[in-house]
Design a protein around this motif. Structure first.
Motif, PDB file in Angstrom:
ATOM      1  N   ARG A 172      -9.012  55.566 -39.785  1.00 26.07           N
ATOM      2  CA  ARG A 172      -9.521  56.695 -39.001  1.00 26.07           C
ATOM      3  C   ARG A 172     -10.681  57.385 -39.717  1.00 26.07           C
ATOM      4  NH1 ARG A 172      -5.205  59.765 -38.962  1.00 26.07           N
ATOM      5  NH2 ARG A 172      -4.179  58.459 -37.405  1.00 26.07           N
ATOM      6  N   PHE A 173     -10.568  57.526 -41.046  1.00 29.77           N
ATOM      7  CA  PHE A 173     -11.598  58.223 -41.818  1.00 29.77           C
ATOM      8  C   PHE A 173     -12.861  57.383 -41.964  1.00 29.77           C
ATOM      9  CE2 PHE A 173     -13.530  59.042 -46.013  1.00 29.77           C
ATOM     10  CZ  PHE A 173     -13.933  60.358 -45.824  1.00 29.77           C
ATOM     11  N   LEU A 174     -12.691  56.092 -42.290  1.00 28.82           N
ATOM     12  CA  LEU A 174     -13.858  55.249 -42.532  1.00 28.82           C
ATOM     13  C   LEU A 174     -14.495  54.746 -41.244  1.00 28.82           C
ATOM     14  CD1 LEU A 174     -12.541  53.114 -45.541  1.00 28.82           C
ATOM     15  CD2 LEU A 174     -14.186  54.981 -45.623  1.00 28.82           C
ATOM     16  N   GLY A 175     -13.668  54.518 -40.216  1.00 26.97           N
ATOM     17  CA  GLY A 175     -14.196  53.968 -38.980  1.00 26.97           C
ATOM     18  C   GLY A 175     -14.558  52.498 -39.142  1.00 26.97           C
ATOM     19  N   LYS A 176     -15.052  51.885 -38.078  1.00 24.34           N
ATOM     20  CA  LYS A 176     -15.382  50.458 -38.112  1.00 24.34           C
ATOM     21  C   LYS A 176     -16.533  50.177 -39.064  1.00 24.34           C
ATOM     22  CE  LYS A 176     -13.720  49.299 -33.479  1.00 24.34           C
ATOM     23  NZ  LYS A 176     -14.088  48.758 -32.148  1.00 24.34           N
ATOM     24  N   SER A 177     -17.560  51.039 -39.065  1.00 23.02           N
ATOM     25  CA  SER A 177     -18.705  50.800 -39.941  1.00 23.02           C
ATOM     26  C   SER A 177     -18.320  50.957 -41.404  1.00 23.02           C
ATOM     27  CB  SER A 177     -19.842  51.763 -39.592  1.00 23.02           C
ATOM     28  OG  SER A 177     -19.407  53.117 -39.722  1.00 23.02           O
ATOM     29  N   GLY A 178     -17.489  51.956 -41.698  1.00 19.16           N
ATOM     30  CA  GLY A 178     -17.044  52.166 -43.073  1.00 19.16           C
ATOM     31  C   GLY A 178     -16.176  51.022 -43.560  1.00 19.16           C
ATOM     32  N   MET A 179     -15.274  50.532 -42.714  1.00 17.58           N
ATOM     33  CA  MET A 179     -14.427  49.405 -43.086  1.00 17.58           C
ATOM     34  C   MET A 179     -15.261  48.142 -43.301  1.00 17.58           C
ATOM     35  SD  MET A 179     -11.272  50.381 -43.381  1.00 17.58           S
ATOM     36  CE  MET A 179     -10.358  48.851 -43.320  1.00 17.58           C
ATOM     37  N   ALA A 180     -16.300  47.974 -42.466  1.00 18.24           N
ATOM     38  CA  ALA A 180     -17.176  46.811 -42.636  1.00 18.24           C
ATOM     39  C   ALA A 180     -17.929  46.890 -43.956  1.00 18.24           C
ATOM     40  CB  ALA A 180     -18.158  46.721 -41.471  1.00 18.24           C
ATOM     41  N   ALA A 181     -18.423  48.091 -44.302  1.00 18.02           N
ATOM     42  CA  ALA A 181     -19.146  48.268 -45.571  1.00 18.02           C
ATOM     43  C   ALA A 181     -18.216  48.026 -46.757  1.00 18.02           C
ATOM     44  CB  ALA A 181     -19.748  49.667 -45.636  1.00 18.02           C
ATOM     45  N   LEU A 182     -16.999  48.558 -46.670  1.00 18.05           N
ATOM     46  CA  LEU A 182     -16.024  48.361 -47.746  1.00 18.05           C
ATOM     47  C   LEU A 182     -15.662  46.893 -47.877  1.00 18.05           C
ATOM     48  CD1 LEU A 182     -14.157  49.648 -49.856  1.00 18.05           C
ATOM     49  CD2 LEU A 182     -12.458  49.964 -48.049  1.00 18.05           C
ATOM     50  N   SER A 183     -15.536  46.210 -46.750  1.00 15.33           N
ATOM     51  CA  SER A 183     -15.208  44.792 -46.760  1.00 15.33           C
ATOM     52  C   SER A 183     -16.297  43.989 -47.460  1.00 15.33           C
ATOM     53  CB  SER A 183     -15.024  44.295 -45.320  1.00 15.33           C
ATOM     54  OG  SER A 183     -14.777  42.915 -45.285  1.00 15.33           O
ATOM     55  N   ARG A 184     -17.552  44.345 -47.220  1.00 11.34           N
ATOM     56  CA  ARG A 184     -18.653  43.624 -47.863  1.00 11.34           C
ATOM     57  C   ARG A 184     -18.686  43.889 -49.363  1.00 11.34           C
ATOM     58  NH1 ARG A 184     -23.300  44.809 -43.250  1.00 11.34           N
ATOM     59  NH2 ARG A 184     -22.376  43.462 -41.666  1.00 11.34           N
ATOM     60  N   MET A 185     -18.397  45.121 -49.755  1.00 13.54           N
ATOM     61  CA  MET A 185     -18.353  45.434 -51.190  1.00 13.54           C
ATOM     62  C   MET A 185     -17.263  44.614 -51.882  1.00 13.54           C
ATOM     63  SD  MET A 185     -18.811  49.567 -51.015  1.00 13.54           S
ATOM     64  CE  MET A 185     -18.268  49.761 -52.713  1.00 13.54           C
ATOM     65  N   MET A 186     -16.083  44.577 -51.271  1.00 18.68           N
ATOM     66  CA  MET A 186     -14.990  43.785 -51.834  1.00 18.68           C
ATOM     67  C   MET A 186     -15.344  42.303 -51.822  1.00 18.68           C
ATOM     68  SD  MET A 186     -12.678  45.987 -52.715  1.00 18.68           S
ATOM     69  CE  MET A 186     -11.184  45.036 -52.932  1.00 18.68           C
ATOM     70  N   GLY A 187     -16.038  41.872 -50.776  1.00 18.03           N
ATOM     71  CA  GLY A 187     -16.436  40.473 -50.671  1.00 18.03           C
ATOM     72  C   GLY A 187     -17.356  40.051 -51.802  1.00 18.03           C
ATOM     73  N   PHE A 188     -18.282  40.932 -52.172  1.00 14.58           N
ATOM     74  CA  PHE A 188     -19.199  40.617 -53.271  1.00 14.58           C
ATOM     75  C   PHE A 188     -18.435  40.463 -54.586  1.00 14.58           C
ATOM     76  CE2 PHE A 188     -22.075  41.937 -56.710  1.00 14.58           C
ATOM     77  CZ  PHE A 188     -23.077  40.992 -56.540  1.00 14.58           C
ATOM     78  N   ILE A 189     -17.468  41.354 -54.820  1.00 13.35           N
ATOM     79  CA  ILE A 189     -16.664  41.274 -56.045  1.00 13.35           C
ATOM     80  C   ILE A 189     -15.828  39.996 -56.042  1.00 13.35           C
ATOM     81  CG2 ILE A 189     -14.849  42.385 -57.399  1.00 13.35           C
ATOM     82  CD1 ILE A 189     -15.820  45.070 -56.251  1.00 13.35           C
ATOM     83  N   VAL A 190     -15.190  39.708 -54.899  1.00 14.88           N
ATOM     84  CA  VAL A 190     -14.367  38.497 -54.784  1.00 14.88           C
ATOM     85  C   VAL A 190     -15.219  37.250 -54.993  1.00 14.88           C
ATOM     86  CG1 VAL A 190     -12.983  37.103 -53.192  1.00 14.88           C
ATOM     87  CG2 VAL A 190     -12.636  39.576 -53.311  1.00 14.88           C
ATOM     88  N   LEU A 191     -16.419  37.238 -54.407  1.00 14.36           N
ATOM     89  CA  LEU A 191     -17.328  36.097 -54.574  1.00 14.36           C
ATOM     90  C   LEU A 191     -17.691  35.900 -56.042  1.00 14.36           C
ATOM     91  CD1 LEU A 191     -19.100  33.914 -53.271  1.00 14.36           C
ATOM     92  CD2 LEU A 191     -20.880  35.657 -52.989  1.00 14.36           C
ATOM     93  N   SER A 192     -17.946  36.991 -56.754  1.00 11.40           N
ATOM     94  CA  SER A 192     -18.282  36.915 -58.183  1.00 11.40           C
ATOM     95  C   SER A 192     -17.112  36.345 -58.994  1.00 11.40           C
ATOM     96  CB  SER A 192     -18.648  38.306 -58.713  1.00 11.40           C
ATOM     97  OG  SER A 192     -19.745  38.840 -58.004  1.00 11.40           O
ATOM     98  N   ILE A 193     -15.890  36.769 -58.644  1.00 13.77           N
ATOM     99  CA  ILE A 193     -14.704  36.252 -59.337  1.00 13.77           C
ATOM    100  C   ILE A 193     -14.556  34.754 -59.085  1.00 13.77           C
ATOM    101  CG2 ILE A 193     -12.174  36.343 -59.423  1.00 13.77           C
ATOM    102  CD1 ILE A 193     -12.422  39.349 -58.781  1.00 13.77           C
TER     103      ILE A 193
END
Length: 212
Positions: A172-193
């Motif tokens: 509710r707080f982040l909304g769809k755009s916030g969740m998408a941005a957070l997902s991409r940030m986590m994705g970059f970290i996961v990709l690096s690992i």
């Protein structure tokens, strides 16, 4: 303490409880708040059990199938890299990043208890996180380091429980755009690992053959 932080930082992005929140909410939509929290708690307890079992049994499993730790690192790195790339994909990020097949979701909606499957496995503790903990076992040089790694697994499970418990507030707080941005940030970290896993496995194999 260093190995505790290393294990937590490697494991948390791969488990990615933020990416699991949309699926968790979809599967628990018909449950009241108390039941939803109970399912989250049981799932995270199962995650600890699953990862600790594979942590200790990993070497036996590798030996049984005649595999080397380098093979696991490369294979696990490929899986983690694929997961990271899917999180960086705008369409997947918009859909909440972590997804289950249609059949698994339908089965989950019919079950009263989803804590073990599909929530704990494969949504949270999948092949990527299992590869991470098996790889960490081979880095442990004593009982104190083993204890720190298990403590890190427990801390990741606690953090995952708190995130799942607050999943409605997060979305509710982040909304769809916030969740998408957070997902991409986590994705970059996961990709690096994932890339790190692959490189470490390849370099170890190269050094092994050079020494021969």
């Amino acid at each position: 303490m260093e190995i505790l932080l290393a294990t937590f930082s490697a494991l948390f992005p791969v488990i990615n409880p933020f990416g699991a929140t949309p699926v968790f909410l979809a599967l628990t939509g018909a449950m009241d708040k108390a039941t939803r929290n109970e399912q989250a708690l049981k799932a995270c307890l199962y995650v600890v059990g699953i990862l600790v079992v594979f942590f200790f049994a990993g070497t036996f499993i590798l030996n049984f199938f005649g595999l080397r730790i380098e093979d696991l690192r490369i294979a696990g790195g490929i899986l983690i890299t694929r997961s990271g790339l899917s999180l960086l994909n705008p369409d997947d990020a918009h859909k909440g990043s972590k997804r289950l097949s249609k059949e698994v979701q339908e089965e989950g909606l019919e079950k009263e208890d989803i804590s073990f499957t599909p929530l704990a496995m494969p949504l949270l503790s999948g092949p990527g996180s299992i590869a991470v903990v098996i790889g960490m076992y081979n880095k442990a040089t004593g009982y104190h380091e083993v204890g720190f790694i298990i403590a890190a697994i427990i801390l990741v499970a606690i953090a995952s429980y708190l995130i799942l418990r607050s999943s409605q507030q997060f979305t509710r707080f982040l909304g769809k755009s916030g969740m998408a941005a957070l997902s991409r940030m986590m994705g970059f970290i996961v990709l690096s690992i994932g890339v790190s896993f692959i490189l470490n496995g390849v370099l170890s194999l190269v050094n092994m053959y050079l020494e021969k």
